[in-house]
Write a protein that holds these residues in place. Sequence first.
Motif, PDB file in Angstrom:
ATOM      1  N   TYR A   1       0.812  -1.210   0.000  1.00 46.84           N
ATOM      2  CA  TYR A   1       0.000   0.000   0.000  1.00 46.84           C
ATOM      3  C   TYR A   1       0.849   1.266   0.000  1.00 46.84           C
TER       4      TYR A   1
ATOM      5  N   CYS B   1      -7.105   0.979  -1.925  1.00 51.13           N
ATOM      6  CA  CYS B   1      -6.816   1.637  -0.644  1.00 51.13           C
ATOM      7  C   CYS B   1      -6.597   3.125  -0.894  1.00 51.13           C
ATOM      8  N   LYS B   2      -6.484   3.887   0.177  1.00 57.67           N
ATOM      9  CA  LYS B   2      -6.373   5.343   0.050  1.00 57.67           C
ATOM     10  C   LYS B   2      -5.138   5.760  -0.732  1.00 57.67           C
ATOM     11  N   ASN B   3      -4.000   5.125  -0.458  1.00 58.23           N
ATOM     12  CA  ASN B   3      -2.771   5.502  -1.161  1.00 58.23           C
ATOM     13  C   ASN B   3      -2.876   5.265  -2.657  1.00 58.23           C
ATOM     14  N   TRP B   4      -3.558   4.210  -3.037  1.00 60.21           N
ATOM     15  CA  TRP B   4      -3.679   3.892  -4.459  1.00 60.21           C
ATOM     16  C   TRP B   4      -4.628   4.843  -5.178  1.00 60.21           C
TER      17      TRP B   4
END
Length: 671
Positions: free
Chosen positions: A22, A48-51
């Motif tokens: 992530y 996910c948020k990072n992606w």
Amino acid sequence: MVKKRKHIRRSKGQQKESRPWYDLPVDILNLICSLLPIVEQIRFRSVCKNWQLVEPPHFERNVPWLLCHFRGDYGPNSSFHIPSPNQTHIVSDNVGIEYLKYKDAKICASKHGWLLLQQSSSKELLLQYSNNKEAFFFNPFSTEVIKLPNMDITFNRRATFSSPPTSPDCLCFAVHSSKSLDRIRISMCSPGDLQWRTTTVVGFNKSILDVVYSNGRFYCVFTGGVLGAFFVEDCSWSMLTSTKCKHKKFLSWSRLKLIEDCNGDMLLVSYTDNYYVFKFDMSDLVWKDLHNLGNQAIFLGCTSFAIETEGKTSALAGRIYYHRHYYSQFNYYSLHTDETCDVAFGHKGQGFEDGWKIVKNLAKVSVMISLLRVGFYRRSCPRAESIVKATVARRFRTDKSIPAALLRMHFHDCFVRGCDASILIDSTRKSQSEKDAGPNFSVRGYDLIDEAKRNVEAVCRRTVSCADIITLATRDAVALAGGPSYAVPTGRRDGLVSNPDEVNLPGPSISVIQSFQFFRAKNMTMDDMATLLGAHSVGVAHCSFFLDRISGPQPDRTMDPALATKLNKICGAASARNPDPTAFLDQGTSFTMDNQFYKEIRMKRGVMKIDQELANDRLSSGFVSRYALNSTLFRTRFAQAMVKMGRIEVLVGKAGEIRQNCRAFNPRRRF
């Protein structure tokens, strides 16, 4: 001979740490994502948020996705076809399962990514719900449902809506012919209304075939090509053609589709075995044959529409896309080459006209995902927006006119080559820039942008573009002047060209329709134009911009006499030191961003001609009235229009550059 691998012993502190998936670098994530199919790219960003920081997939500008819904061997599926490039993607569709309670609903209209649906008019349902037909909006991507008041008649696809149902000015319009065809019933409502508003128009002997919305009017076409229009502003009906309108190609059994083309003109497609296109001549009030679509392509469906093709999509020019009746298959007919071609094949179904549970429709689905996003610098330069805001606030304390200056700069930048900060470039001995163009002589605020850029560069070097700084500074100045506070997407890049010959901006003495043609070329609506001109609430104009209205051989006698006297006094004070004095465009609240401007022009107190014409012209006066009476509506729409303007022809990704100095292009690297 096999070489032995050397084992390097590392101390405990030298052990290489494994990096979690992530937290991979964004560049690597972008590379991985770019190798995936488009549908998988969309899913990739939701892991996910990072992606989510990964650049969204790129779609050709203004190219629609064609959406089919069919039942496969393992349940419902959706087929998305992209005309350019010629690709089809089939994905599992849980929406069809979740909304089985709407399986008997039929699609009446589709645009802005929303479907307008109503319960089926089958015999069983008519008996059970004769006065209680459910109508609602549905978004097939977010699965959001917005309900409308129940209806006692069937739309039968003779319905449409003016704007997205989430916007405050959305208006639904449905028209129904009586059994004897001697009258039509018009019904209107907005999301949140408790019931439909109805009116009846008599004097017909035709069946209604199609309806479309354009610039404050709902156009209706009847059998034989008879065209009428309903004006939203005063709820009036007007016949644009004779009720005896007759054309040899408008056969009684032919199907007619009404379309607004990219220039705001009305087109009519007649199709039986062959396709014929006609353009409505507003001056002669007749339909005229159209043998060439130019660079436009037409899409026929519940809501038909046209798009302008360019670049990679130029191959679509002249095509009429339609849906084959008994299969989930898209075809097109080329008006230029007289050829028909199958472009996508899905699964056998019960036909295009058979409703929600089999085929959704051929629609303009707004799924173009922009590379701009709110919080673009959240990780790369977290303080960027706060630094710009603080810089603007310091200037505003000493100069209350800075909001008007920044609004004008932002407008002049975005409407020439897009929002790319090309207006900031200084001229050199070798070449002139946009600053040297006549309309930009009086643009100011450059020093404020320079200051904001220096402050940002001190924290984040070569990270934040000058184009984004203009956008952010304008947003912050509007809020300081009492206007709306709104989030703006960032991620723009700075342009590499600044040419004064490309500066072609509308003047203060043009008509509403001339001004609208200019806005239309930038994909802005009449509502957007009327809203953005509300920025004149905090602006000033030089006497040379309106002198012909207050003096000369033919002064404008419709101007409020008190205002004309005041302006004559201001302009009469011209001197060698101040040869071209200025006057406030809003005489009431000159430094406050509010709806007073609209109240002024309704009282004939518009300073410039275009401002007063905005209130006088039937095409735009309805927007003026609504904004004058509803300050909240104006604030909401102004924020939306500013965000939309800030997206005009932006450079994103690897296009353009991030300037070190907003006044000059970066030095070219030599290898």
